[in-house]
Design a protein around this motif. Structure first.
Motif, PDB file in Angstrom:
ATOM      1  N   ALA A  32      -6.570  -4.838   3.869  1.00 39.80           N
ATOM      2  CA  ALA A  32      -5.960  -5.454   2.617  1.00 39.80           C
ATOM      3  C   ALA A  32      -6.774  -5.447   1.458  1.00 39.80           C
ATOM      4  O   ALA A  32      -8.091  -5.863   1.432  1.00 39.80           O
ATOM      5  CB  ALA A  32      -5.457  -6.889   2.680  1.00 39.80           C
ATOM      6  N   VAL A  33      -6.417  -4.652   0.330  1.00 38.49           N
ATOM      7  CA  VAL A  33      -7.408  -4.645  -0.746  1.00 38.49           C
ATOM      8  C   VAL A  33      -6.382  -5.128  -2.098  1.00 38.49           C
ATOM      9  O   VAL A  33      -5.266  -4.851  -2.111  1.00 38.49           O
ATOM     10  CB  VAL A  33      -7.480  -3.217  -0.953  1.00 38.49           C
ATOM     11  CG1 VAL A  33      -8.431  -2.772  -2.281  1.00 38.49           C
ATOM     12  CG2 VAL A  33      -8.275  -2.585  -0.054  1.00 38.49           C
ATOM     13  N   VAL A  34      -7.269  -5.960  -2.895  1.00 37.94           N
ATOM     14  CA  VAL A  34      -6.574  -6.428  -3.933  1.00 37.94           C
ATOM     15  C   VAL A  34      -7.330  -5.916  -5.286  1.00 37.94           C
ATOM     16  O   VAL A  34      -8.710  -5.879  -5.314  1.00 37.94           O
ATOM     17  CB  VAL A  34      -6.589  -8.031  -4.055  1.00 37.94           C
ATOM     18  CG1 VAL A  34      -6.085  -8.577  -5.535  1.00 37.94           C
ATOM     19  CG2 VAL A  34      -5.839  -8.383  -2.863  1.00 37.94           C
ATOM     20  N   SER A  35      -6.763  -5.483  -6.124  1.00 36.47           N
ATOM     21  CA  SER A  35      -7.506  -4.736  -7.343  1.00 36.47           C
ATOM     22  C   SER A  35      -6.626  -5.446  -8.691  1.00 36.47           C
ATOM     23  O   SER A  35      -5.550  -5.560  -8.822  1.00 36.47           O
ATOM     24  CB  SER A  35      -7.135  -3.230  -7.443  1.00 36.47           C
ATOM     25  OG  SER A  35      -7.930  -2.834  -8.686  1.00 36.47           O
ATOM     26  N   SER A  36      -7.608  -5.800  -9.604  1.00 37.53           N
ATOM     27  CA  SER A  36      -7.123  -6.757 -10.649  1.00 37.53           C
ATOM     28  C   SER A  36      -7.751  -6.172 -11.938  1.00 37.53           C
ATOM     29  O   SER A  36      -8.922  -5.848 -12.205  1.00 37.53           O
ATOM     30  CB  SER A  36      -7.180  -8.208 -10.627  1.00 37.53           C
ATOM     31  OG  SER A  36      -6.610  -8.783 -11.544  1.00 37.53           O
ATOM     32  N   ALA A  37      -6.823  -6.195 -12.996  1.00 36.49           N
ATOM     33  CA  ALA A  37      -7.320  -5.605 -14.460  1.00 36.49           C
ATOM     34  C   ALA A  37      -7.767  -6.989 -15.118  1.00 36.49           C
ATOM     35  O   ALA A  37      -6.390  -8.044 -15.367  1.00 36.49           O
ATOM     36  CB  ALA A  37      -6.600  -4.681 -15.230  1.00 36.49           C
ATOM     37  N   PRO A  38      -8.891  -7.617 -15.277  1.00 38.96           N
ATOM     38  CA  PRO A  38      -8.849  -9.102 -16.001  1.00 38.96           C
ATOM     39  C   PRO A  38      -8.287  -9.259 -17.222  1.00 38.96           C
ATOM     40  O   PRO A  38      -7.818 -10.338 -17.570  1.00 38.96           O
ATOM     41  CB  PRO A  38     -10.396  -9.082 -15.960  1.00 38.96           C
ATOM     42  CG  PRO A  38     -11.054  -7.664 -15.187  1.00 38.96           C
ATOM     43  CD  PRO A  38     -10.078  -6.674 -14.968  1.00 38.96           C
ATOM     44  N   VAL A  39      -8.264  -8.190 -18.102  1.00 48.34           N
ATOM     45  CA  VAL A  39      -7.708  -8.279 -19.334  1.00 48.34           C
ATOM     46  C   VAL A  39      -6.219  -8.702 -19.319  1.00 48.34           C
ATOM     47  O   VAL A  39      -5.509  -9.844 -19.951  1.00 48.34           O
ATOM     48  CB  VAL A  39      -8.140  -7.041 -20.305  1.00 48.34           C
ATOM     49  CG1 VAL A  39      -7.479  -7.578 -21.829  1.00 48.34           C
ATOM     50  CG2 VAL A  39      -9.683  -7.136 -20.560  1.00 48.34           C
ATOM     51  N   SER A  40      -5.499  -7.968 -18.597  1.00 49.59           N
ATOM     52  CA  SER A  40      -4.129  -7.857 -18.582  1.00 49.59           C
ATOM     53  C   SER A  40      -3.518  -8.888 -17.369  1.00 49.59           C
ATOM     54  O   SER A  40      -2.463  -9.289 -17.377  1.00 49.59           O
ATOM     55  CB  SER A  40      -3.408  -6.560 -18.386  1.00 49.59           C
ATOM     56  OG  SER A  40      -4.011  -6.024 -17.076  1.00 49.59           O
ATOM     57  N   SER A  42      -3.040  -7.858 -14.368  1.00 51.73           N
ATOM     58  CA  SER A  42      -2.269  -6.910 -13.774  1.00 51.73           C
ATOM     59  C   SER A  42      -2.781  -6.874 -12.461  1.00 51.73           C
ATOM     60  O   SER A  42      -4.170  -6.400 -12.615  1.00 51.73           O
ATOM     61  CB  SER A  42      -2.073  -5.569 -14.474  1.00 51.73           C
ATOM     62  OG  SER A  42      -1.358  -4.866 -13.656  1.00 51.73           O
ATOM     63  N   THR A  43      -2.322  -7.120 -11.463  1.00 53.70           N
ATOM     64  CA  THR A  43      -2.805  -7.133  -9.997  1.00 53.70           C
ATOM     65  C   THR A  43      -2.052  -6.202  -8.903  1.00 53.70           C
ATOM     66  O   THR A  43      -0.976  -6.415  -8.947  1.00 53.70           O
ATOM     67  CB  THR A  43      -3.000  -8.481  -9.453  1.00 53.70           C
ATOM     68  OG1 THR A  43      -3.793  -9.248 -10.526  1.00 53.70           O
ATOM     69  CG2 THR A  43      -3.803  -8.382  -8.122  1.00 53.70           C
ATOM     70  N   VAL A  44      -2.656  -5.654  -8.157  1.00 51.46           N
ATOM     71  CA  VAL A  44      -2.098  -4.561  -7.235  1.00 51.46           C
ATOM     72  C   VAL A  44      -2.703  -5.156  -5.794  1.00 51.46           C
ATOM     73  O   VAL A  44      -3.790  -5.326  -5.629  1.00 51.46           O
ATOM     74  CB  VAL A  44      -2.118  -3.277  -7.317  1.00 51.46           C
ATOM     75  CG1 VAL A  44      -1.568  -2.382  -6.251  1.00 51.46           C
ATOM     76  CG2 VAL A  44      -1.431  -2.633  -8.617  1.00 51.46           C
ATOM     77  N   GLN A  45      -1.757  -5.280  -4.725  1.00 48.49           N
ATOM     78  CA  GLN A  45      -2.120  -5.608  -3.267  1.00 48.49           C
ATOM     79  C   GLN A  45      -1.689  -4.560  -2.677  1.00 48.49           C
ATOM     80  O   GLN A  45      -0.396  -4.192  -2.399  1.00 48.49           O
ATOM     81  CB  GLN A  45      -1.957  -6.838  -2.920  1.00 48.49           C
ATOM     82  CG  GLN A  45      -2.533  -7.075  -1.346  1.00 48.49           C
ATOM     83  CD  GLN A  45      -2.046  -8.699  -0.963  1.00 48.49           C
ATOM     84  OE1 GLN A  45      -0.910  -9.137  -1.110  1.00 48.49           O
ATOM     85  NE2 GLN A  45      -3.060  -9.235  -0.300  1.00 48.49           N
ATOM     86  N   LEU A  46      -2.656  -3.931  -1.653  1.00 49.32           N
ATOM     87  CA  LEU A  46      -2.227  -2.715  -0.736  1.00 49.32           C
ATOM     88  C   LEU A  46      -2.742  -3.340   0.647  1.00 49.32           C
ATOM     89  O   LEU A  46      -3.871  -3.906   0.651  1.00 49.32           O
ATOM     90  CB  LEU A  46      -3.063  -1.554  -0.908  1.00 49.32           C
ATOM     91  CG  LEU A  46      -2.846  -0.915  -2.536  1.00 49.32           C
ATOM     92  CD1 LEU A  46      -4.033   0.138  -2.528  1.00 49.32           C
ATOM     93  CD2 LEU A  46      -1.415  -0.478  -2.790  1.00 49.32           C
ATOM     94  N   LYS A  47      -1.957  -3.105   1.726  1.00 48.93           N
ATOM     95  CA  LYS A  47      -1.904  -3.415   2.972  1.00 48.93           C
ATOM     96  C   LYS A  47      -1.694  -2.276   3.780  1.00 48.93           C
ATOM     97  O   LYS A  47      -0.820  -1.542   3.584  1.00 48.93           O
ATOM     98  CB  LYS A  47      -1.128  -4.629   3.414  1.00 48.93           C
ATOM     99  CG  LYS A  47      -1.632  -5.969   2.637  1.00 48.93           C
ATOM    100  CD  LYS A  47      -0.657  -7.148   3.297  1.00 48.93           C
ATOM    101  CE  LYS A  47      -1.108  -8.252   2.708  1.00 48.93           C
ATOM    102  NZ  LYS A  47      -0.179  -9.387   2.940  1.00 48.93           N
TER     103      LYS A  47
END
Length: 70
Positions: A32-40, A42-47
């Motif tokens: 499971a990977v989570v990536s987030s853009a701190p300014v906006s 905006s977050t995506v989680q992939l499993k």
């Protein structure tokens, strides 16, 4: 990085801190990977399931370094 066929992604983790991550993958093959853009925020989680584990090739080094330097 999203694969050209959009059926997979390559996730890069720092070798210096990857031991526990690799051990977890070896034990169950799931990720499971989570990536987030701190300014906006905006977050995506992939499993999904891991297809393989390898060290990044020289041809990938520039893209990886550019991303981590942001």
């Amino acid at each position: 990085m999203v694969h050209p066929d959009r059926q997979g992604v390559t996730v890069y983790v720092p070798v210096a801190t990857a031991a526990e991550t690799i051990a977890n993958i070896a034990s169950n093959g799931r990720v499971a990977v989570v990536s987030s853009a701190p300014v906006s925020h905006s977050t995506v989680q992939l499993k999904g399931r891991v297809r393989g584990v390898r060290v990044a090739g020289e041809e990938e080094a520039e893209a990886v370094e550019t991303h981590f330097d942001r």
